[in-house]
Every structure is written in structure tokens, then in C-alpha cells.
Motif scaffolding. Sequence first.
Motif, PDB file in Angstrom:
ATOM      1  N   TRP A 117       0.842  -1.198   0.000  1.00  0.00           N
ATOM      2  CA  TRP A 117       0.000   0.000   0.000  1.00  0.00           C
ATOM      3  C   TRP A 117       0.875   1.245   0.000  1.00  0.00           C
ATOM      4  N   GLU A 172      -3.024   3.546  -3.954  1.00  0.00           N
ATOM      5  CA  GLU A 172      -4.138   4.448  -3.622  1.00  0.00           C
ATOM      6  C   GLU A 172      -4.697   5.064  -4.898  1.00  0.00           C
ATOM      7  N   GLN A 173      -3.815   5.537  -5.788  1.00  0.00           N
ATOM      8  CA  GLN A 173      -4.265   6.116  -7.055  1.00  0.00           C
ATOM      9  C   GLN A 173      -4.970   5.075  -7.915  1.00  0.00           C
ATOM     10  N   SER A 186      -6.554   2.449  -6.849  1.00  0.00           N
ATOM     11  CA  SER A 186      -7.847   2.181  -6.206  1.00  0.00           C
ATOM     12  C   SER A 186      -8.871   3.249  -6.577  1.00  0.00           C
ATOM     13  N   ILE A 187      -8.460   4.503  -6.546  1.00  0.00           N
ATOM     14  CA  ILE A 187      -9.373   5.603  -6.886  1.00  0.00           C
ATOM     15  C   ILE A 187      -9.799   5.497  -8.347  1.00  0.00           C
ATOM     16  N   LEU A 216     -12.269   2.608  -8.745  1.00  0.00           N
ATOM     17  CA  LEU A 216     -13.581   2.928  -8.178  1.00  0.00           C
ATOM     18  C   LEU A 216     -14.337   3.920  -9.050  1.00  0.00           C
ATOM     19  N   HIS A 217     -13.637   4.876  -9.642  1.00  0.00           N
ATOM     20  CA  HIS A 217     -14.309   5.828 -10.537  1.00  0.00           C
ATOM     21  C   HIS A 217     -14.844   5.137 -11.795  1.00  0.00           C
ATOM     22  N   TRP A 235     -15.675   0.112   5.790  1.00  0.00           N
ATOM     23  CA  TRP A 235     -15.867   1.300   4.963  1.00  0.00           C
ATOM     24  C   TRP A 235     -17.001   2.202   5.430  1.00  0.00           C
ATOM     25  N   GLU A 287     -11.622   9.912   0.184  1.00  0.00           N
ATOM     26  CA  GLU A 287     -12.171   9.708  -1.156  1.00  0.00           C
ATOM     27  C   GLU A 287     -12.499   8.252  -1.429  1.00  0.00           C
ATOM     28  N   ILE A 288     -11.615   7.343  -1.047  1.00  0.00           N
ATOM     29  CA  ILE A 288     -11.884   5.918  -1.291  1.00  0.00           C
ATOM     30  C   ILE A 288     -13.119   5.480  -0.506  1.00  0.00           C
ATOM     31  N   MET A 321     -16.452   3.905  -2.056  1.00  0.00           N
ATOM     32  CA  MET A 321     -16.888   2.567  -1.624  1.00  0.00           C
ATOM     33  C   MET A 321     -18.324   2.600  -1.105  1.00  0.00           C
TER      34      MET A 321
END
Length: 187
Positions: free
Chosen positions: A31, A36-37, A39-40, A43-44, A63, A69-70, A74
Motif C-alpha cells: 500500500w 491508492e491512485q 484504487s481511486i 472505483l471511478h 468502509w 475519497e476511497i 466505496m
Amino acid sequence: MRKLIMWNIITLDGYYEGNEPWDLSFHNKVWGPELEQLSIEQLHSADYLIFGRLTYEGMAAYWTNAEGEIADLMNQIPKIVVSQTLSNAEWNNTTLIKENPSEEIFKLKAQQGGYMFVFGSANLSKMLMNDHLFDEYRIGIAPVILGSGRPLFSQGLTPKHLSLVSIQQLVNGGIVLKYIEQPTEDI
């Protein structure tokens, strides 16, 4: 058509979880800003997040109380939980599928839209792999040899030919592999 994508982080020796449920300490090894990027971005692009019961319960517990943002993504993205034992699904925007999950997911795939992601959920993933429903496998590999735990790819899977689409090396020593399934000939 929507695409169904498996996303999972495993150890170098193939475990997605240690010997105890939710033993994911090796995730800390990969991680960082790059995951993180990723994951974002994932998700988008997601129309749905799909979980088996155990993963759903753990994700919902985490969550619904997280921030950022994540967490926002979620909590707002439509979710599906596949379970014969749950009587209801209380996490925001969740639909419960109790019967014929492969058939229901196939129907969702046939519709226009973005991506559907299966996070974790090894038992559900095994069924979806055997039913040839995944369009892509995204596997993060942590630079850890765990020695024991729960393997992501267990016995009883239908053989598959995969083609490597991309490799992303992470600064912390992990990698993210993307594969697509090829038509199966004699293996």
C-alpha cells in the motif's frame, strides 16, 4: 457490455489471506500512493462492486466508518453481495443475490456500462472463474512469502490460458499484473 474484473492482492506464494480470517497484514507492504491512485481510478470506473458474504461483511464494517475519497466511493457505488445465508444487506446501495449468481452477473455484464469489480471473495471468485465470467484478472503481488494461508487459486479451478496485458512495478517492491482470459484449448 460491462466487464467483470477480479482485483486481489496476494503474497508472492499465492495467499490472499493468512491463516486467520482478515489476516491481511501483508497489504501494508504494497500500500502506498501508487495503489491508492489505482484504487481511486478503479472505483471511478466501477458500475458495481461484487462481494461474497464474508468479504462483504468485513468491507461493510470497515468502509461505513472510514473517511476519505476511497471511503466515499466505496459507500456510494452500487454493490452486490452473493449469499444464501444473509437475509438482508444493509450497506448503502447493496443488492442481495441469493440464487443463480453467475446467471445474474451474466445479465449485468450484458448491459451497457463500465466495470464490475470483485474484491477478495475467493469462494465467489472460484465460481465465477469456473463459469468463465471474468474478463480481466488484476492481481497485486506483495513482496512477501507468507508460508501458509488461504490461496487465491485453489484446487478445483477450470484450467485457463491467460495473456498478460500489463505489469506495473511499485516503488515498494510490489507489482500489479493484468491478465485477460484466452480461449481454452487443451491444457
